[in-house]
Structure formats: structure tokens, C-alpha cells
Enzyme design. Structure first.
Site, PDB file in Angstrom:
ATOM      1  CD  GLN A 270      -2.921   0.455   0.087  1.00 46.14           C
ATOM      2  OE1 GLN A 270      -2.982  -0.669  -0.036  1.00 46.14           O
ATOM      3  NE2 GLN A 270      -3.597   1.446  -0.555  1.00 46.14           N
TER       4      GLN A 270
ATOM      5  CD  GLU B 100      -8.375   2.936  -1.423  1.00 44.51           C
ATOM      6  OE1 GLU B 100      -7.224   3.396  -0.781  1.00 44.51           O
ATOM      7  OE2 GLU B 100      -8.569   3.240  -2.412  1.00 44.51           O
ATOM      8  CG  HIS B 101      -7.374  -1.130   0.153  1.00 41.02           C
ATOM      9  ND1 HIS B 101      -6.706  -0.302  -0.137  1.00 41.02           N
ATOM     10  CD2 HIS B 101      -7.899  -1.627  -1.144  1.00 41.02           C
ATOM     11  CE1 HIS B 101      -6.740   0.087  -1.488  1.00 41.02           C
ATOM     12  NE2 HIS B 101      -7.562  -0.848  -1.828  1.00 41.02           N
TER      13      HIS B 101
ATOM     14  CG  HIS C 148      -0.789   2.701  -4.308  1.00 34.34           C
ATOM     15  ND1 HIS C 148      -0.746   2.890  -5.663  1.00 34.34           N
ATOM     16  CD2 HIS C 148      -1.372   1.728  -3.858  1.00 34.34           C
ATOM     17  CE1 HIS C 148      -1.571   1.638  -5.778  1.00 34.34           C
ATOM     18  NE2 HIS C 148      -1.852   1.098  -4.727  1.00 34.34           N
TER      19      HIS C 148
ATOM     20  CG  HIS D 171     -49.573  20.437  -5.835  1.00 32.38           C
ATOM     21  ND1 HIS D 171     -49.097  21.647  -6.415  1.00 32.38           N
ATOM     22  CD2 HIS D 171     -48.505  19.706  -6.054  1.00 32.38           C
ATOM     23  CE1 HIS D 171     -47.791  21.624  -6.415  1.00 32.38           C
ATOM     24  NE2 HIS D 171     -47.555  20.340  -6.553  1.00 32.38           N
TER      25      HIS D 171
ATOM     26  CG  ASP E 283      -4.676  -3.021  -5.578  1.00 32.19           C
ATOM     27  OD1 ASP E 283      -5.801  -2.664  -5.169  1.00 32.19           O
ATOM     28  OD2 ASP E 283      -3.696  -2.845  -5.254  1.00 32.19           O
TER      29      ASP E 283
END
Lengths: 427, 427
Positions: free
Chosen positions: A258, A326-327, A261, A419, A360
Site C-alpha cells: 500500500q 479503503e482497504h 503507491h 395541486h 487490486d
């Protein structure tokens, strides 16, 4: 050096605050530059796009659009093993996402009333694919395949040309595999604006998805409402919950996968075992020198990495739910037991043999996931991201007659007499 | 006076451009005021909220929170016929939205792989309900019921206190009927900020929905990302497609029922019959004087109303698809034939006895719909608006072994060697 927080050590508020600040990259200068680009492309169309391409990419491609024949021509430049891996990954992604597809439905009553919800794919979707080292074929699959399955009629990809004015062959292969319909060699905020308004050559789309640098992300944000967009992605994150059965060698590798990245990426391990915590630190030291992106990994782990020894798995889960990663990897003896306890996470990886890179690239679920704690309310990219719904209502004269008193009552309580009138004229 | 465009008359681009400009209400001054309110509430919590309530609402309620016991106390102030109409409407809304509920699902393979998608309701949702004349009980039902069905654990309503520091009884009745959990007497941008950050008394939520004035809408927009929001609603619109079997009396009433919302509301009739077009103009003149909001109706029809005679129903449908109206009525001999031709519309009302107010109040589908042409890519508010999804992946050691070559190949092609390493350490 990744920080190691032992039991009872101080960890928490400050670190979380720091994590949440990772996002604030955009600034007034970028905002202004992007809104100028958007306005110029809106007014100037292709001419403006060409000017910006020359200015920012340094080269004008021979032609803006790559035909599908030309795309196929690039396949010979790709490694055969890559092509077959790509095709197997695409099959898994198709299989998983096909299961997400919702059907139109309707319901009828004895009195002839018919109501329902029609679901269709968007007409046109634009996919942004970055150039250079951030050109990820996997990302093309993850963005285009759900759109295809949703029934999007035309998928239009934009990607900046290389310095030679040519596209990246691996990206072309991914576009072909995923079923992208048209490809234009244009990038940056100008590409996003072109997709939002349409130009003489680039079609106007209904939604723009895909990762990009801060200019691309800012353009998407500014154009939200003119078109739909996917979420604004922040830096990537992993959180691992590990009990005493986890393997430090695996944990270290996953934290670093991770961290590579981006220097802003975050990697956190929560474990109930002090021994595993210490061995993971040692494994990081051991494995890191062999990794090509070790400088990025070191910087990211130093600022946004942490290994925390928790009192219990419950404490670890509670912390994870608060962070909404996220993960999330759960490396525990009975990982399935935790699914029901996880309130907030983009994608959950269960057990010792489900590392995050499996998701991924290959398993099938989407890798476009909510970041920065937004898993509290956002969801992974999915087929639902590419549909539009309409409801429809058919009432018979007699069914309206039975309902008229209630409708008139409600309309008049709200003071909306026109209406009520629309019901009254039908009596 | 509503404009009447006969066959071959000039109509189109300019009118559409004008329609699209209706939206641009917000401005720099509002933006600045709202961002100051947000910042003060973030830092000052309840104290800041109280200060703004005094300043903007002119009264501080005795207590900020209304208990459910107190809510029930207000029911005696409501008309019994209103309460029973509200309860029947709520049943229809529940029935329709229950059909939207998606289930969590998973899939297993022979090799022990297990993957799926978990779907749950958001934890906490905030619903904004305007005060004064824009306090619509129907809107409470439409926002709260889908959230309840989605499984939201706590629905928190905020609504400004009246001049007497008390809430609107009809709104309290709707909150009870819809299953709202907690009610706070606070409004404006300060209420939105309080829900986004949480204060000492008001809980922090995951998503904020509901209509509001420009301050409320701007606050929601600025806080998007900190929380999720529903769409930013623009002025309301109706488009009616009518063949020669339509009833001018009904068409006129329906155009005006939309126009009464707001001077910015838009009402357009497309018909193949010049006779129907002319009779509808006459019917508007005839019915309007009896309507309490006739000034609003007249101004709205004058600027954003039109009756256009089309060459064919196909031309009318094509025009409607381009406009992507919030509400679309199809008053035609065989209205069902048109469902499949309608590309873009929030809610579709079929036949002569399905007027738009039926959908606003009673039939069941949601009345929170995409406006200003965003039906191209946005959908009605639904149960899906209140869920979050997580994907999960469980691979066995042998399943990962079969996949490892492909994953390593894809990771290395992308230059992400730490991703490849996380697979390699597991061999």
C-alpha cells in the site's frame, strides 16, 4: 521508520487528525487555473483543447482519436503474458460485477394501477486514464467493465499522449479488453472539460470517472452537476487487523504494497500480539531493500504508517470502524466472524491468503474504493454507478377516484391549491 | 401569459438556455456567509448554533430537542383527515420503496473462494425540513421512509423553530408517521453544519438530505465529502407530452400545479394538436383566477412556461429526452408505448388519470427527483440513497497459488513491485 505503539501507548487522536489532513492538496491557484481551462474549452472547443495539449503535454498527437483498428495494432507491443493475465482478470471482474446488475421492475394492482422503476445504463460515460508512470491498465478494466455491464451505450476514454505523441500500448490493450468504444489522446483538465461540454470531435458524456492528478480531480469537482462524477479519490490506505495467528512476513509485505503507491498513502496494522508487531517491523526492514519503490515506501510508512498493539480484537475492530479504511485486511483464525462486525470499509480481505493486491488486480471486486474515511457513506465503484433510474406511475380513473380525497387533503394542508385543483378537475 | 408556439414556430435553443440559467442563484456573498457559519459551528458547537438561531430565527426554543412524547402531544393540533391521509400516503410510499431494497450477496467457488457485497443502511442520517410556508409534511415522508427501509439506525430531523419557538404540528405528525428518531429545532446553514460535525447535543451524521433555501443548499454543497448529501435540487419542472386524445382542462391544471411552486418553476406542454394547444391556453385563463397562488403561477408561466405544437409524438419525445425533465406526463391514447422511448426523466406519469400531484403526495414513488436536466445521470431519491456497500474477498492458499502468476505479471507491468512482493511472500 514505521511507528510501533505498544499496549497502553499513546496513539489515536493526533494520528487520525494527521491522516485526515492528507487530503488537502488543492488550493486557490489550482482552482483558478482549472476554472480558466474549463471556461476556455467550453467556449473554444477543439482549438482550446489542442492549445492546452501542446502547452501541457509538449506534443500534439498526429490524430486525436485512435481507431479500434489502430488500438489493435498496439497489441503486438505488449507482452503476451501480460495480455493473457489481463484477459483472465477481466473475466473475474465481469463475473463479479454482473452479479450487481439491478433489473427494472413494476408492480400492478387489481384496480389497474401500475407502478415501477425503470433502470438503464447511462448513455455516454467518459473514463480518464492518466499518462506516464500512473498509467494503470488495471484501472481501465475497473472503470470500464462495470459501465459496460450497466448497459452504457458508449464508453469514451481520454488519456494524455506520451512525449512521442503516442498512447501507452498496455493501456490500449486494457481498453480493448474492457470494451471501451472510443479513445482520444487528450489529458488534463482540458480533457475533463471536453467530455463535460463536448467539442467538435470529443462527445459530451453524462458521467466522468477515473483517477487523475490534482488538475483532473479539481476539474471533475468543478464540473459536478454539469455531469456526474465518481468520488474524488484521496490517497490510498490499508488497515490490517491481525490476531496471533497472522504471519508477520505477509503483514509487512501488505503494508508496503500500500505504501508504495504514494508518499501520502497510509498503512496501519492493529494486532493483539506484541510479538507479531515486533516481527512485522523486522520483516519490513528485511523486505524493503529489495523493492524498487523503497524511497516512497519509507517516506509513506514514516509519516502515515503505524503498528499498534491492541488490548483485544474488539478494540481493533472499533478503531477500524472509526477510521473507515479503503482497504481492510482481517488476518485472523476465523476471519468470517468479523464480516458482521465491520461497519465501515471499502473492501475487506479475509484471511492470510487474500492480500490486497489480489483485489487490486484480479479477484473481481472493484478497486475504486472510498478513501479518507468516506466508507462511512460512500461505496465501491459498481454497476450502480453507471445507471439511471426513472419511476413511472399509471393510475386508472377509478383508482384516482379512491385516492382523490387524501391527495386534496394533503395538498391543501400544504397550501398548494393548484395541486389540489389538478385532482379536482378530474372528478 | 404562457407562450404558444405553433407548428414551425421558432422555439428551442434560447428557451432551453434560459431554463438552464434558472439555477444560478448562489453567489459569492452567500458562499462566504455560509463558510463562516460552517467554521463557527465546527469550532463553537452548540454555542454557535444557539447564536445563529437567535440571529436568524428570532427566537430560541425552550429546548433544542423535541422528545417523542412531546411530538405526540402536537398531534391533537392536526386535522384528523390530514392525519389519516398522511398515514395512507405513508403506507403507499413504504410499499413502493420496500421493493427497492437490495440484499447483501455472496458467491462461492469449488476451490473455497468466497466473494460478495455487503449492503447495509447508513448509521445516521440527517433530514432537513424547512420552516414557514415551505414546511411540507409530504417531504418528511419522502425523505425519511426510504432511509428507514434502508436500515438507517438513527434518523435525525432538523427544522427551524417558528416565531413562537415551537415546531409545526403537521411536520411533527409526519415525523412520527415516517419513523424519525430524533427532532431538533434548529434550521439554516447552522443546522447543516451541526449535523456534519456533531455538537454537544446534535449527533454527527453520515448523510444529510432534504430541501432548503439557498443557505441550506450551499452549506450541503460545501460539506459534501465530510458527509454525503442528496442532490442539490434546482427549481421544479414539468413537461407534458399530449396527443389529440388529451384533455385540455387536465393539461392546464397540471401545468399550473407545477408553476405554483415557485416563480422559477417551469411548465411545458408539447402536443401534436393545435386545437388542444389553444384550448389549454383558454383553460389556463379560466382556471387561474380561482387558485390562491395565481400571482406565482402567472409569473412562472410567463417566463418559464410554453405550449409547443409538434410535428409528431416522436419529435415531442426527442425534445423531452433532451430536456430530461424532473416530471414527465404522457397524456396519450396508449401511454405505455412510450416508457421504452423515454431516455431521461425523473418520474413519468402515464395517461390522463396520473397527474403529477398524485406522485407528489400519494402513489408511492419518491417526489425527490433530479432537476435541471440532471435526469440524464441522476436518479430519484431511493432506498439506494441510504445504503453503503462493502465488497469482501476470501481466497484459499491454493486459489491464490493458481492466481499468483497473473497478479505478479500485472503488478510488475504497472511497476508496482511491492504489490508483486505481497504475492511472492505467500508462495
Amino acid at each position: 521508520m514505521i511507528q510501533l505503539v505498544k499496549k497502553g501507548g499513546s496513539f489515536g487522536r493526533d494520528f487520525i487528525r494527521q491522516l485526515k489532513l492528507r487530503n488537502e492538496e488543492s488550493n486557490r491557484q489550482v482552482e483558478t487555473a482549472v476554472s480558466e481551462i474549463i471556461e476556455n474549452v467550453r467556449l473554444g472547443g477543439d482549438t482550446a483543447v489542442r492549445d492546452y495539449t501542446l502547452k501541457f503535454d509538449g506534443a500534439l498527437p498526429d490524430q486525436t482519436e485512435i481507431s479500434s483498428g489502430e488500438m489493435k495494432g498496439f497489441l503486438s507491443q505488449c507482452e503476451p503474458d501480460f495480455l493473457s493475465a489481463l484477459s483472465r482478470a477481466a473475466e473475474n471482474i465481469k463475473d463479479f460485477h454482473s452479479r450487481q446488475k439491478q433489473q427494472s421492475w413494476f408492480n400492478t394492482d387489481e384496480d389497474g394501477v401500475m407502478m415501477g422503476q425503470r433502470i438503464r445504463g447511462l448513455s455516454k460515460v467518459g473514463i480518464y486514464v492518466p499518462g506516464g508512470t500512473a498509467a494503470y491498465p488495471s484501472s481501465v478494466l475497473m472503470n470500464a467493465i462495470p459501465a459496460k455491464i450497466a448497459g452504457v451505450q458508449e464508453i469514451i476514454m481520454v488519456t494524455p499522449p506520451g512525449k512521442d505523441g503516442k498512447p501507452n500500448p498496455d493501456i490500449m490493450a486494457a481498453a480493448l479488453t474492457a470494451g471501451v468504444d472510443r479513445v482520444f489522446l487528450v489529458g488534463g483538465a482540458q480533457a475533463v472539460a471536453a467530455l463535460a461540454f463536448g467539442t467538435e470531435t470529443i462527445p459530451k458524456v453524462d458521467k466522468i470517472v477515473g483517477p487523475g492528478n490534482i488538475y483532473v480531480a479539481t476539474a471533475k469537482k468543478q464540473l459536478y452537476g454539469t455531469v456526474d462524477i465518481d468520488m474524488i479519490a484521496g490517497p490510498s490506505e490499508i488497515l490490517i487487523i491481525a490476531d496471533e495467528t497472522a504471519k508477520p512476513e505477509f503483514l509487512a509485505a501488505d503494508l508496503m504494497s500500500q505504501a508504495e503507491h504514494d508518499v501520502l498513502a497510509s498503512a496501519i496494522l492493529l494486532t493483539t500480539s506484541e510479538e507479531i508487531a515486533e516481527q512485522t517491523v523486522a520483516q519490513i526492514d528485511r523486505q524493503m531493500p529489495g523493492l524498487s519503490r523503497k524511497e516512497i515506501i519509507a517516506r509513506s510508512l514514516d509519516r502515515f504508517g503505524a503498528i499498534v498493539v491492541c488490548e483485544s480484537m474488539e478494540e481493533a475492530v472499533a478503531f477500524s470502524n472509526e477510521l473507515a479504511p479503503e482497504h481492510l485486511e482481517v488476518c485472523a483464525a476465523n476471519p468470517m466472524e468479523y464480516i458482521g462486525k465491520i461497519d465501515n470499509a471499502g473492501s475487506v480481505f479475509l484471511g492470510n491468503y487474500s492480500p490486497e493486491p489480489l483485489g487490486d488486480y484480479f479477484a473481481g471486486p472493484n478497486h475504486v474504493l472510498p478513501t479518507s474515511g468516506t466508507a462511512r457513506f460512500f461505496s465501491p465503484l459498481s454497476v450502480d454507478s453507471f445507471i439511471k433510474k426513472s419511476s413511472f406511475i399509471y393510475y386508472t380513473e377509478s383508482a384516482l377516484k379512491s385516492a382523490q380525497k387524501d391527495i386534496i387533503q394533503l395538498a391543501e394542508t400544504e397550501g398548494l391549491t393548484a395541486h389540489a385543483n389538478s385532482i379536482k378537475v378530474r372528478r
